[in-house]
Structures are given as C-alpha cells and as structure tokens.
Design an enzyme around this catalytic site. Structure first.
Site, PDB file in Angstrom:
ATOM      1  N   ARG A  17       0.845  -1.210   0.000  1.00 16.25           N
ATOM      2  CA  ARG A  17       0.000   0.000   0.000  1.00 16.25           C
ATOM      3  C   ARG A  17       0.877   1.256   0.000  1.00 16.25           C
ATOM      4  NH1 ARG A  17      -0.557   4.670   2.550  1.00 16.25           N
ATOM      5  NH2 ARG A  17      -0.308   3.649   4.569  1.00 16.25           N
ATOM      6  N   ASP A  18       1.519   1.549   1.110  1.00 19.42           N
ATOM      7  CA  ASP A  18       2.332   2.770   1.180  1.00 19.42           C
ATOM      8  C   ASP A  18       3.436   2.720   0.126  1.00 19.42           C
ATOM      9  OD1 ASP A  18       3.250   5.191   2.105  1.00 19.42           O
ATOM     10  OD2 ASP A  18       3.660   4.524   4.148  1.00 19.42           O
TER      11      ASP A  18
ATOM     12  N   HIS B 292       5.650   4.816  12.505  1.00 22.48           N
ATOM     13  CA  HIS B 292       5.744   4.642  11.048  1.00 22.48           C
ATOM     14  C   HIS B 292       6.787   5.641  10.527  1.00 22.48           C
ATOM     15  CE1 HIS B 292       3.344   4.167   7.109  1.00 22.48           C
ATOM     16  NE2 HIS B 292       4.074   5.219   6.850  1.00 22.48           N
TER      17      HIS B 292
ATOM     18  N   HIS C   2       9.573   6.993   7.811  1.00 23.84           N
ATOM     19  CA  HIS C   2      10.146   6.966   6.461  1.00 23.84           C
ATOM     20  C   HIS C   2      11.635   7.282   6.590  1.00 23.84           C
ATOM     21  CE1 HIS C   2       6.636   6.706   3.611  1.00 23.84           C
ATOM     22  NE2 HIS C   2       6.061   6.694   4.803  1.00 23.84           N
TER      23      HIS C   2
ATOM     24  N   CYS D 211       5.115   9.196  -0.476  1.00 24.72           N
ATOM     25  CA  CYS D 211       3.738   9.660  -0.431  1.00 24.72           C
ATOM     26  C   CYS D 211       3.544  10.619  -1.589  1.00 24.72           C
ATOM     27  CB  CYS D 211       3.427  10.358   0.888  1.00 24.72           C
ATOM     28  SG  CYS D 211       1.802  11.135   0.875  1.00 24.72           S
TER      29      CYS D 211
ATOM     30  N   ASN E 270       9.188   4.024   3.240  1.00 24.62           N
ATOM     31  CA  ASN E 270       9.219   3.585   4.638  1.00 24.62           C
ATOM     32  C   ASN E 270      10.571   2.954   4.924  1.00 24.62           C
ATOM     33  OD1 ASN E 270       5.902   2.648   4.547  1.00 24.62           O
ATOM     34  ND2 ASN E 270       6.767   3.551   6.367  1.00 24.62           N
TER      35      ASN E 270
HETATM   36  N1  COA Z   1     -13.457   5.532  -3.695  1.00 20.58           N
HETATM   37  C1  COA Z   1     -13.698   5.811  -4.994  1.00 20.58           C
HETATM   38  N2  COA Z   1     -14.085   6.990  -5.461  1.00 20.58           N
HETATM   39  C2  COA Z   1     -14.250   7.974  -4.558  1.00 20.58           C
HETATM   40  C3  COA Z   1     -14.021   7.777  -3.200  1.00 20.58           C
HETATM   41  C4  COA Z   1     -13.601   6.497  -2.767  1.00 20.58           C
HETATM   42  N3  COA Z   1     -13.336   6.227  -1.493  1.00 20.58           N
HETATM   43  N4  COA Z   1     -14.267   8.914  -2.551  1.00 20.58           N
HETATM   44  C5  COA Z   1     -14.643   9.820  -3.478  1.00 20.58           C
HETATM   45  N5  COA Z   1     -14.633   9.258  -4.705  1.00 20.58           N
HETATM   46  C6  COA Z   1     -14.972   9.875  -5.978  1.00 20.58           C
HETATM   47  C7  COA Z   1     -16.316  10.555  -5.953  1.00 20.58           C
HETATM   48  O1  COA Z   1     -17.321   9.649  -6.268  1.00 20.58           O
HETATM   49  C8  COA Z   1     -16.150  11.622  -6.999  1.00 20.58           C
HETATM   50  O2  COA Z   1     -16.212  11.023  -8.272  1.00 20.58           O
HETATM   51  P1  COA Z   1     -16.793  11.831  -9.560  1.00 20.58           P
HETATM   52  O3  COA Z   1     -15.838  12.988  -9.769  1.00 20.58           O
HETATM   53  O4  COA Z   1     -16.722  10.814 -10.647  1.00 20.58           O
HETATM   54  O5  COA Z   1     -18.163  12.264  -9.164  1.00 20.58           O
HETATM   55  C9  COA Z   1     -14.712  12.061  -6.797  1.00 20.58           C
HETATM   56  O6  COA Z   1     -14.048  10.941  -6.217  1.00 20.58           O
HETATM   57  C10 COA Z   1     -14.568  13.276  -5.900  1.00 20.58           C
HETATM   58  O7  COA Z   1     -15.252  13.033  -4.683  1.00 20.58           O
HETATM   59  P2  COA Z   1     -15.255  14.028  -3.445  1.00 20.58           P
HETATM   60  O8  COA Z   1     -16.088  13.432  -2.388  1.00 20.58           O
HETATM   61  O9  COA Z   1     -15.581  15.421  -3.929  1.00 20.58           O
HETATM   62  O10 COA Z   1     -13.781  13.940  -2.947  1.00 20.58           O
HETATM   63  P3  COA Z   1     -12.539  14.930  -3.112  1.00 20.58           P
HETATM   64  O11 COA Z   1     -12.261  15.260  -4.519  1.00 20.58           O
HETATM   65  O12 COA Z   1     -12.679  16.021  -2.114  1.00 20.58           O
HETATM   66  O13 COA Z   1     -11.382  13.924  -2.613  1.00 20.58           O
HETATM   67  C11 COA Z   1     -10.783  12.035  -1.235  1.00 20.58           C
HETATM   68  C12 COA Z   1     -11.375  13.435  -1.292  1.00 20.58           C
HETATM   69  C13 COA Z   1     -10.550  11.725   0.235  1.00 20.58           C
HETATM   70  C14 COA Z   1     -11.757  11.039  -1.835  1.00 20.58           C
HETATM   71  C15 COA Z   1      -9.467  11.988  -2.050  1.00 20.58           C
HETATM   72  O14 COA Z   1      -8.692  13.116  -1.764  1.00 20.58           O
HETATM   73  C16 COA Z   1      -8.654  10.736  -1.772  1.00 20.58           C
HETATM   74  O15 COA Z   1      -9.050   9.630  -2.118  1.00 20.58           O
HETATM   75  N6  COA Z   1      -7.474  10.895  -1.154  1.00 20.58           N
HETATM   76  C17 COA Z   1      -6.606   9.776  -0.802  1.00 20.58           C
HETATM   77  C18 COA Z   1      -5.182  10.184  -0.864  1.00 20.58           C
HETATM   78  C19 COA Z   1      -4.265   9.062  -0.461  1.00 20.58           C
HETATM   79  O16 COA Z   1      -4.575   7.887  -0.533  1.00 20.58           O
HETATM   80  N7  COA Z   1      -3.070   9.444  -0.039  1.00 20.58           N
HETATM   81  C20 COA Z   1      -2.065   8.524   0.335  1.00 20.58           C
HETATM   82  C21 COA Z   1      -2.238   7.961   1.692  1.00 20.58           C
HETATM   83  S1  COA Z   1      -1.269   8.819   2.900  1.00 20.58           S
HETATM   84 ZN    ZN Z   2       4.006   6.200   5.032  1.00 17.79          ZN
END
Ligand code: COA
Ligand code: ZN
Length: 302
Positions: free
Chosen positions: A15-16, A207, A209, A240, A249
């Site tokens: 994942r990470d 955790h 890095h 990240c 990590n």
């Molecule tokens: N799985 C799949 N799709 C998702 C989702 C999820 N968990 N959450 C939101 N979406 C989709 C929505 O359906 C929407 O789709 P559309 O544009 O086709 O309508 C789109 O993503 C935007 O949704 P919204 O609720 O407005 O979210 P956002 O744009 O504000 O993004 C997160 C917020 C949290 C969903 C997004 O920033 C994210 O997934 N971040 C994860 C980052 C990450 O993993 N970082 C590394 C780990 S440290």
């Molecule tokens: Zn990490």
C-alpha cells in the site's frame, strides 16, 4: 534499559509502497507480492487503498486485488479508506480490517484528502462507528507527526491532540507517521511520553520513512520507550504522492535485521521478505533502497 522482547512489524509495501510507484503494476503482480508477504509471518499486511482512483491511480484495482489475495488465519489484510464510500467498497469485497488517516498538519491534510483535520475527524467518526458496529478492526494514522512538507509547524501537542480524537472515535490502534522522513530521536524522546500519558503503549505504532537516513535510529529510540509496533516496507518501497520528495518507509529487511540481531523476536522470516522484495523489484524500474536487502543480494551473488 529494557527493550521489548517481541515486536510486531506491520508490512506496508503493497500500500504505502506501491501507491508511489510510477510503473503501472498489474493486479496479478500485486497479488503475488502480497501473497509472498502473507507467507512471511507478519500478522499485519496492508493490502491496498479504497481511495479515489483519481487520487491514487496505481491502486484503482483495490477491489480486484483484495478479492484475489490469499487470506490466511491470523493475518490482517488492512485496507486504507478515506470516507464512507471507501468503507463500503472495502466491505463489499469482505475487508474486515481498515485504516483511516488524518494528519497533524492542516496543509498536508488539505492536499492529501481535501479536508481540514476537524472535517476528517467528523468523516472518520461515522466510518469508525459503523466499522465497530460491524466488528471491523480499525487503525488510525496520524501522518506528518514529525514535520510537514508545506512548512507549517507541527508540535507534539498537535500530534497528541489529533491522536486523542482518533482514539476517542474508537480506533483499535494508532500509527504515528513521519511521512516525510524528517524526524530525529530527540523528537521521539519527546513525543512518545507525551502520547503515552493518554494512550496505552501497546496501542501505539510508529511509522518512519527513511528519507534522511534517520528511520532506524528513530525505531531504536521508540523501542527504548517501550514501543513494540513498527511499520516497515518490503525493500524500503514507497513514499507519499502528496508529500514532495518523500521516499520510502524504513525497509522491512533493515528493521528485521536489526531487531533479530538484538535478540528481539518478530515471528517474521527475513528470507521470505527478501523473496517478496526480489519479486517486486523484478517488476519495477528501479533498485530497492533497503540496505539489508541490498547487502543480502550482494552476498548471495558472490
Ligand atoms: N473511492 C472511490 N471513489 C471515490 C471515493 C472512494 N473512497 N471517494 C470519493 N470518490 C470519488 C467521488 O465519487 C467523486 O467522483 P466523480 O468525480 O466521478 O463524481 C470524486 O471521487 C470526488 O469526490 P469528493 O467526495 O468530492 O472527494 P474529493 O475530490 O474532495 O477527494 C478524497 C477526497 C478523500 C476522496 C481523495 O482526496 C482521496 O481519495 N485521497 C486519498 C489520498 C491518499 O490515498 N493518499 C495517500 C495515503 S497517505
Ligand atoms: Zn508512510
């Protein structure tokens, strides 16, 4: 000085690690990598993320990956979920161990999940309540606990504050992250006792890095304070995507080498982790950074 006799190492590579790889990795290769890690003796193997595929395209196949990996009794295949939509996607394929994630830096939280820290606590409140009602195990991540990539200041009090809120939601365990690899042992010395005043030590993971080469020193510092859960990534994979310049990590092989040589048990087979790293290295376009992995590979070629 008494160090823990046994340490739990939580494997982050799939994942990470993979979330930051540019090469598109096939679902089959991810499954093979996770299956190799599952066989190595960890009780925790983070498998994938049910986040927005726009945010992390590499993990868009989360449902397929999770469905196809070999489950093994005693091994948690935890998946990251950023909101209720992610929770539902994860549950639809049978995940029973999830991780929610926020941070101690507002700027990082905004870039990473497009929420303020308080908004994230509200969103995760609903997710964790539902998870606990459904018997799902929950980990909470506190990222950027040792510094932010965006210049805003992070203090131990801010880390403790977010950690307290995540525990109050009902998380089973917290993982305190040095997402950008800036931390040093004196910060660990300050942070662990501050956290331990509020949270039982056996529910706290760290955790680190290894961006600036301080990760193992930080692990050792945390061990001295009685921390016995550490995250690490096979081969040192990772970074990240929302933290510019962050590298992987601390390598699982590095942590295992050090712990085992110090007489601390982990239950994990270092050679099997190395085999998993060797496999994933064969599908990536770069070398792995774990020093212990590199040393073992070099010796075996002699
Ligand atoms: N799985 C799949 N799709 C998702 C989702 C999820 N968990 N959450 C939101 N979406 C989709 C929505 O359906 C929407 O789709 P559309 O544009 O086709 O309508 C789109 O993503 C935007 O949704 P919204 O609720 O407005 O979210 P956002 O744009 O504000 O993004 C997160 C917020 C949290 C969903 C997004 O920033 C994210 O997934 N971040 C994860 C980052 C990450 O993993 N970082 C590394 C780990 S440290
Ligand atoms: Zn990490």
């Amino acid at each position: 000085m008494s160090l823990p006799a046994r340490v739990r190492v939580c494997e982050m590579g799939a994942r990470d690690g993979l979330q930051n790889e540019h090469t598109v990795i096939s679902t089959g290769d991810k499954v093979r990598f996770i299956d190799l890690l599952t066989d190595a003796g960890f009780d925790y193997v983070e498998a994938t993320s049910f986040v927005s595929p726009k945010a992390i395209p590499q993990l868009a196949d989360a449902a397929d990956v999770f469905t196809r990996i070999r489950k093994k009794p005693g091994v948690r295949h935890t998946v990251l979920v950023p909101n209720m939509k992610g929770y539902e996607r994860a549950r639809a394929v049978g995940a029973d161990s999830i991780a929610v994630f926020t941070a101690s830096s507002e700027a990082f939280t905004k870039r990473n999940i497009n929420m303020t820290i308080d908004e994230s606590i509200a969103v995760f409140g609903d997710v964790v309540r539902r998870a606990k009602a459904e018997g799902v195990w929950v980990r909470g991540y506190v990222s950027t606990a040792f510094g932010s990539p965006f210049g805003d200041r992070v203090t131990p009090a801010m880390v403790v504050n977010v950690s307290r809120k995540l525990m109050a939601l009902g998380c089973d365990e917290l993982s305190i992250g040095d997402t950008i690899g800036v931390g040093v042992p004196s910060q660990v010395d300050e942070l662990v006792p501050a956290l331990a005043r509020e949270i039982p030590l056996d529910r706290l993971a760290f955790h680190f890095h290894d961006t600036r080469g301080t990760a193992l020193a930080n692990v050792y510092a945390a061990l001295q304070h009685g921390i016995s859960i550490f995250d690490a990534s096979s081969g040192g994979l990772g970074g990240c995507p929302y933290a510019p310049g962050a590298t992987g990590n601390v390598g699982t092989e590095d942590v295992l080498y050090m712990l085992h040589a110090m007489g601390i048990e982990t239950g994990v087979d270092l050679d099997k982790v190395r085999a998993a790293s060797r496999f994933i290295a064969s599908v990536l376009d770069h070398m792995l950074t774990s020093k212990a992995f590199q040393a073992m590979e070099a010796l075996s070629k002699k």
